[in-house]
Design a protein around this motif. Structure first.
Motif, PDB file in Angstrom:
ATOM      1  N   ALA A  16       0.774  -1.210   0.047  1.00 59.00           N
ATOM      2  CA  ALA A  16      -0.069   0.007  -0.092  1.00 59.00           C
ATOM      3  C   ALA A  16       0.795   1.309   0.114  1.00 59.00           C
ATOM      4  N   ALA A  17       1.785   1.181   0.763  1.00 61.03           N
ATOM      5  CA  ALA A  17       2.942   2.264   0.895  1.00 61.03           C
ATOM      6  C   ALA A  17       3.368   2.731  -0.643  1.00 61.03           C
ATOM      7  N   ALA A  18       3.810   1.584  -1.209  1.00 59.69           N
ATOM      8  CA  ALA A  18       4.563   1.731  -2.471  1.00 59.69           C
ATOM      9  C   ALA A  18       3.725   1.919  -3.642  1.00 59.69           C
ATOM     10  N   THR A  19       2.357   1.838  -3.367  1.00 60.55           N
ATOM     11  CA  THR A  19       1.505   2.021  -4.517  1.00 60.55           C
ATOM     12  C   THR A  19       1.357   3.622  -5.033  1.00 60.55           C
ATOM     13  N   THR A  20       1.450   3.573  -6.232  1.00 58.92           N
ATOM     14  CA  THR A  20       1.453   5.178  -6.974  1.00 58.92           C
ATOM     15  C   THR A  20       0.532   5.137  -7.959  1.00 58.92           C
ATOM     16  N   TYR A  21      -0.105   6.254  -8.456  1.00 59.73           N
ATOM     17  CA  TYR A  21      -1.028   6.361  -9.654  1.00 59.73           C
ATOM     18  C   TYR A  21       0.050   5.673 -10.862  1.00 59.73           C
ATOM     19  N   ASP A  22       1.008   6.234 -10.815  1.00 61.26           N
ATOM     20  CA  ASP A  22       1.897   6.096 -12.137  1.00 61.26           C
ATOM     21  C   ASP A  22       2.387   4.765 -12.220  1.00 61.26           C
ATOM     22  N   THR A  23       2.436   3.849 -11.049  1.00 59.75           N
ATOM     23  CA  THR A  23       2.931   2.346 -11.283  1.00 59.75           C
ATOM     24  C   THR A  23       1.418   1.521 -11.259  1.00 59.75           C
ATOM     25  N   LEU A  24       0.464   2.045 -11.291  1.00 58.16           N
ATOM     26  CA  LEU A  24      -0.841   1.215 -11.371  1.00 58.16           C
ATOM     27  C   LEU A  24      -1.122   0.768 -12.692  1.00 58.16           C
ATOM     28  N   PRO A  25      -1.356  -0.469 -12.903  1.00 58.76           N
ATOM     29  CA  PRO A  25      -1.882  -0.868 -14.226  1.00 58.76           C
ATOM     30  C   PRO A  25      -3.137   0.001 -14.556  1.00 58.76           C
ATOM     31  N   PRO A  26      -3.591   0.269 -16.156  1.00 63.81           N
ATOM     32  CA  PRO A  26      -4.543   1.246 -16.370  1.00 63.81           C
ATOM     33  C   PRO A  26      -5.902   0.473 -15.977  1.00 63.81           C
ATOM     34  N   ALA A  27      -6.089  -0.675 -16.080  1.00 62.96           N
ATOM     35  CA  ALA A  27      -7.205  -1.345 -15.616  1.00 62.96           C
ATOM     36  C   ALA A  27      -7.667  -1.229 -14.014  1.00 62.96           C
ATOM     37  N   ALA A  28      -6.533  -1.304 -13.291  1.00 69.14           N
ATOM     38  CA  ALA A  28      -6.780  -1.182 -11.726  1.00 69.14           C
ATOM     39  C   ALA A  28      -7.051   0.654 -11.476  1.00 69.14           C
ATOM     40  N   ALA A  29      -6.417   1.412 -12.032  1.00 66.07           N
ATOM     41  CA  ALA A  29      -6.700   2.461 -11.822  1.00 66.07           C
ATOM     42  C   ALA A  29      -8.123   2.903 -12.393  1.00 66.07           C
ATOM     43  N   GLU A  30      -8.524   2.466 -13.417  1.00 60.42           N
ATOM     44  CA  GLU A  30     -10.094   2.702 -13.797  1.00 60.42           C
ATOM     45  C   GLU A  30     -10.987   2.239 -13.241  1.00 60.42           C
ATOM     46  N   ALA A  31     -10.650   0.916 -12.410  1.00 57.52           N
ATOM     47  CA  ALA A  31     -11.810   0.378 -11.444  1.00 57.52           C
ATOM     48  C   ALA A  31     -11.724   1.311 -10.449  1.00 57.52           C
ATOM     49  N   ALA A  32     -10.600   1.599  -9.772  1.00 59.34           N
ATOM     50  CA  ALA A  32     -10.800   2.620  -8.633  1.00 59.34           C
ATOM     51  C   ALA A  32     -11.718   3.832  -9.101  1.00 59.34           C
ATOM     52  N   LYS A  33     -11.471   4.400 -10.002  1.00 57.68           N
ATOM     53  CA  LYS A  33     -12.003   5.406 -10.393  1.00 57.68           C
ATOM     54  C   LYS A  33     -13.688   5.258 -10.511  1.00 57.68           C
ATOM     55  N   MET A  34     -13.846   4.353 -11.233  1.00 58.75           N
ATOM     56  CA  MET A  34     -15.466   3.762 -11.324  1.00 58.75           C
ATOM     57  C   MET A  34     -16.096   3.599  -9.814  1.00 58.75           C
ATOM     58  N   SER A  35     -15.212   2.787  -9.065  1.00 61.56           N
ATOM     59  CA  SER A  35     -15.602   2.399  -7.698  1.00 61.56           C
ATOM     60  C   SER A  35     -16.112   3.700  -6.925  1.00 61.56           C
ATOM     61  N   ILE A  36     -14.950   4.747  -7.118  1.00 61.11           N
ATOM     62  CA  ILE A  36     -15.361   6.031  -6.396  1.00 61.11           C
ATOM     63  C   ILE A  36     -16.700   6.584  -7.073  1.00 61.11           C
ATOM     64  N   PHE A  37     -16.770   6.662  -8.258  1.00 56.26           N
ATOM     65  CA  PHE A  37     -17.885   7.321  -8.764  1.00 56.26           C
ATOM     66  C   PHE A  37     -19.300   6.654  -8.353  1.00 56.26           C
ATOM     67  N   ASP A  38     -19.330   5.117  -8.474  1.00 58.55           N
ATOM     68  CA  ASP A  38     -20.400   4.462  -8.274  1.00 58.55           C
ATOM     69  C   ASP A  38     -20.705   4.613  -6.909  1.00 58.55           C
ATOM     70  N   THR A  39     -19.795   4.433  -5.934  1.00 60.59           N
ATOM     71  CA  THR A  39     -20.133   4.278  -4.568  1.00 60.59           C
ATOM     72  C   THR A  39     -20.646   5.868  -3.994  1.00 60.59           C
ATOM     73  N   LEU A  40     -20.297   6.816  -4.545  1.00 59.62           N
ATOM     74  CA  LEU A  40     -20.737   8.142  -4.107  1.00 59.62           C
ATOM     75  C   LEU A  40     -22.129   8.345  -4.829  1.00 59.62           C
ATOM     76  N   GLY A  41     -22.568   7.930  -6.059  1.00 65.69           N
ATOM     77  CA  GLY A  41     -23.739   7.815  -6.284  1.00 65.69           C
ATOM     78  C   GLY A  41     -24.650   6.897  -5.432  1.00 65.69           C
ATOM     79  N   VAL A  42     -24.372   5.894  -5.365  1.00 65.68           N
ATOM     80  CA  VAL A  42     -25.228   4.922  -4.343  1.00 65.68           C
ATOM     81  C   VAL A  42     -25.265   5.411  -2.953  1.00 65.68           C
ATOM     82  N   ILE A  43     -24.427   6.425  -2.385  1.00 60.04           N
ATOM     83  CA  ILE A  43     -24.599   6.923  -1.265  1.00 60.04           C
ATOM     84  C   ILE A  43     -25.901   8.104  -1.265  1.00 60.04           C
ATOM     85  N   LEU A  44     -25.656   8.762  -2.372  1.00 62.64           N
ATOM     86  CA  LEU A  44     -26.767   9.758  -2.699  1.00 62.64           C
ATOM     87  C   LEU A  44     -28.301   9.301  -2.776  1.00 62.64           C
TER      88      LEU A  44
END
Length: 461
Positions: A16-44
């Motif tokens: 976790a400490a070593a993980t950076t955006y620049d070292t993430l595989p694109p699919a993992a970065a995309e999934a994180a963004k989708m999860s953030i968006f999806d979760t905030l919508g469900v909260i609403l």
């Protein structure tokens, strides 16, 4: 010490400490963004639909404290701890939050915790938030896939608090040592039994992610202050693996390609607001009605073929046919299949006081008969569901609900998630207009460009 001498907690902390955006595989970065968006919508959506969350939000408001973080939709500014409790409760209460291909939910523990601390800290970039969420999702998936779960503990909270603590600690900028302490401290908040999920009559099932989100924030903040964790947290004689899983876990699989293969990239997003193990039956029912032009009036019986976990959603049968609470409705297979048959889908609007009393849905639910089938037992991947419709004239139609919309075979896209977000935002206690929804979608898709990720929260209110 050699890597083989280091407990899994140490490996996760380094990761976790070593993980950076620049070292993430694109699919993992995309999934994180989708999860953030999806979760905030469900909260609403939850803020305006689920009455149980109002008790949590009211209590959070009553306790007061430093105005650090936002209770989404309601707009209150409260301490990060209690903001995570409220937002985490809302994140899962509709059972509309994302899931792994093997079941259970990580984002409802991770995202509310990470954002609560991001607001408290200030100046957290979109790239850092993406990296934090991706690390948490990866840790959750690795544990979920590789422990000997007996369907006794609620893995979403038992494991979610560790993933949430790792993500939250990453948002705080903790080094690997303190991240290990944060994950260790989180063990004091790792809890939850499946009776909470499978039992009837309580709304606690709707709120459980609030406890793991709050626990994650508490663990990270205590580690930041200097409280220490547990060195052999997972693999110790009395550690997590021994206590929760009888010592059944696959260490090699848990650690395989750590830091390279981010398994959060497999995250699934729901089309329907109900327990994930119901979606195959829902899909089968919708397709049977559509493919054969069936009329509800012509149906004599609907036979739902079920495995062991589906069976929990059918017992006691009378209560599952007519659920008493909104939380029960989302876990009641006969009711959900009846809604799908009558409505041609399952929507947030179907879960209301009036929806639970809909006479047409209840009449169809009374026609549903569970048929045990061990071939549909839940092993690892979410099990399929099969539905057989028997008409008054004796004809029978059968379908298995594969591939399920939102599965690995038929994943939801950004456009799908934007439509879902718009529906959720319209159900909020403070509904969002189309322009704000469109802006939120654009901001989420380009989250890595934000210098302060909490701009997204300020847009939503």
């Amino acid at each position: 010490m050699t890597p083989s001498d280091v407990d899994v907690v140490g490996h996760f902390a380094d990761h976790a400490a070593a993980t950076t955006y620049d070292t993430l595989p694109p699919a993992a970065a995309e999934a994180a963004k989708m999860s953030i968006f999806d979760t905030l919508g469900v909260i609403l959506a939850a803020s305006g639909v689920e009455p149980a969350v109002r008790d949590v939000v009211d209590l959070v408001g009553e306790t007061g404290g430093r105005p650090e973080s936002t209770v989404l939709a309601f707009g209150d500014r409260v301490p990060a701890l209690t903001a995570a409790l409220a937002n985490g409760a809302m994140a899962h209460c509709l059972d509309f939050d994302d899931q792994t291909p093997w079941g259970q939910h990580s984002a409802s523990s991770i995202v509310p915790a990470a954002f609560a601390v991001a607001e408290r800290r200030g100046g957290v970039t979109g790239k850092d938030m993406i990296a934090a969420v991706a690390a948490g999702q990866d840790i959750f998936a690795r544990l979920r896939r590789n422990v000997g779960w007996r369907k006794d503990w609620n893995l979403s909270t038992v494991l979610g608090v560790f993933a949430g603590a790792a993500a939250t600690g990453r948002v705080l900028g903790l080094d690997a040592s303190r991240l290990a302490h944060a994950i260790g401290i989180a063990s004091m908040q790792s809890s939850g039994v499946m009776e909470v999920v499978a039992g009837t009559g309580s709304n606690l099932r709707a709120l459980y992610a609030g406890f793991s989100a709050k626990g994650a924030v508490l663990a990270a903040l205590l580690a930041d202050k200097g409280v220490t964790g547990v060195e052999n947290l997972f693999e110790g004689e009395y550690g997590v693996f021994a206590t929760y899983f009888g010592g059944r876990y696959d260490r090699d699989a848990i650690l395989a390609d750590l830091g390279r293969d981010y398994q959060g990239s497999t995250t699934l997003y729901k089309l329907w607001p109900s327990v994930g193990t119901s979606h195959s039956h829902i899909h089968a029912m919708i397709e049977l009605i559509s493919e054969h032009g069936l009329s509800i009036a012509d149906i004599d019986e609907i036979r739902v073929h079920i495995g062991d976990y589906h069976d929990l959603m059918c017992r006691p049968l009378d209560a599952r046919r007519a659920p008493a609470t909104l939380a029960d409705a989302k876990f009641s297979l006969p009711f959900l299949v009846a809604v799908a048959a009558v409505r041609g889908g399952v929507r947030v609007a179907d879960f209301s006081a009036n929806g639970l009393r809909d006479p047409e849905v209840l009449a169809v639910a009374n026609k549903i008969v569970p048929v045990p089938d061990p071939a549909l037992d839940w092993k690892l991947e979410l099990p399929p569901g099969r539905v057989e419709v028997v008409l008054h004239d004796g004809r029978r139609f059968t379908r298995t609900g594969d591939p399920v919309p939102g599965s690995l075979e038929l994943p939801l896209t950004w456009n799908d998630l934007t439509r879902k977000f718009a529906d959720c935002a319209a159900a909020s206690v403070a509904p969002l207009g189309q322009e704000r929804v469109a802006t939120a979608a654009r901001m989420a898709q380009r989250l890595e460009e934000l210098d302060d990720v909490t701009e997204l929260l300020r847009l939503l209110g």
